[in-house]
Design a protein around this motif. Sequence first.
Motif, short mmCIF file in Angstrom:
data_model
loop_
_atom_site.label_atom_id
_atom_site.label_comp_id
_atom_site.label_asym_id
_atom_site.label_seq_id
_atom_site.Cartn_x
_atom_site.Cartn_y
_atom_site.Cartn_z
N VAL A 67 19.66 18.05 5.02
CA VAL A 67 20.97 18.62 5.31
C VAL A 67 21.40 19.61 4.22
N SER A 68 21.01 19.37 2.96
CA SER A 68 21.38 20.29 1.89
C SER A 68 20.73 21.66 2.08
N VAL A 69 19.47 21.66 2.49
CA VAL A 69 18.76 22.93 2.75
C VAL A 69 19.40 23.64 3.94
N LEU A 70 19.67 22.89 4.99
CA LEU A 70 20.29 23.48 6.18
C LEU A 70 21.67 24.04 5.86
N ALA A 71 22.45 23.33 5.04
CA ALA A 71 23.78 23.80 4.67
C ALA A 71 23.70 25.09 3.88
N LEU A 72 22.74 25.18 2.96
CA LEU A 72 22.58 26.42 2.20
C LEU A 72 22.20 27.59 3.10
N ILE A 73 21.33 27.33 4.06
CA ILE A 73 20.95 28.38 5.02
C ILE A 73 22.16 28.80 5.84
N ALA A 74 22.97 27.83 6.25
CA ALA A 74 24.17 28.13 7.04
C ALA A 74 25.16 28.97 6.23
N VAL A 75 25.35 28.62 4.95
CA VAL A 75 26.26 29.39 4.11
C VAL A 75 25.75 30.82 3.95
N ALA A 76 24.45 30.97 3.70
CA ALA A 76 23.87 32.31 3.57
C ALA A 76 24.07 33.10 4.86
N THR A 77 23.87 32.44 5.99
CA THR A 77 24.04 33.11 7.28
C THR A 77 25.49 33.55 7.48
N ILE A 78 26.42 32.68 7.14
CA ILE A 78 27.84 33.01 7.29
C ILE A 78 28.22 34.18 6.39
N LEU A 79 27.65 34.22 5.19
CA LEU A 79 27.92 35.34 4.29
C LEU A 79 27.29 36.63 4.80
N VAL A 80 26.05 36.55 5.28
CA VAL A 80 25.37 37.75 5.79
C VAL A 80 26.08 38.31 7.02
N LEU A 81 26.56 37.43 7.88
CA LEU A 81 27.25 37.87 9.10
C LEU A 81 28.70 38.26 8.84
N ARG A 82 29.14 38.19 7.58
CA ARG A 82 30.48 38.59 7.15
C ARG A 82 31.60 37.77 7.81
N CYS A 83 31.32 36.49 8.09
CA CYS A 83 32.38 35.61 8.55
C CYS A 83 33.37 35.39 7.41
#
Length: 169
Positions: A67-83
């Motif tokens: 879950v920690s790896v998935l959460a980091l990927i999700a945060v990176a995705t949210i930042l890249v998508l400019r949410c």
Amino acid sequence: MSTALLRPADTLLLEGTLEGFAQMTEAGDLAAITDAGGRAFRREKAPLALLARCVVVVLAAARIAEVSVLALIAVATILVLRCIDSNEAWSSIDAGVPVLIFSMLIVGIGLQNSGTVGLIVKSVTPALDGMPPIVTLAAVDLLSSVLTEAVTNNAVAVVVTLFAIGLAE
């Protein structure tokens, strides 16, 4: 239309334009204790953030990755998508929260190593043995509710997590 009587030192949360707040402050109608700031909510990006959260939960439940790896990927995705932008993300972190969480993890390790968690689990297990899972879940919930009256939520999260893991084993 109802009215509310405001008293000195009442605090209001207001929404409006920066220009409107500036005019009200200059006119003496408003005493701002903080400057209005931040960006407007990006409501069109909310579904992306919710989708990222759901994907983390589903993939973690399916044991695809930690879950920690998935959460980091999700945060990176949210930042890249400019949410949300990186400045907003960093400014939303209160330094006291990670310190409190880490200190509670240390307390949890101490409780586990000292045998306190094992003692609690051993004393409760006979009463829950053979009961349906919903009863065990209710017992964990009841323990959480009782403990939150005595100690902080973070401490309860650590202790109850260890308790739940012990019951599961």
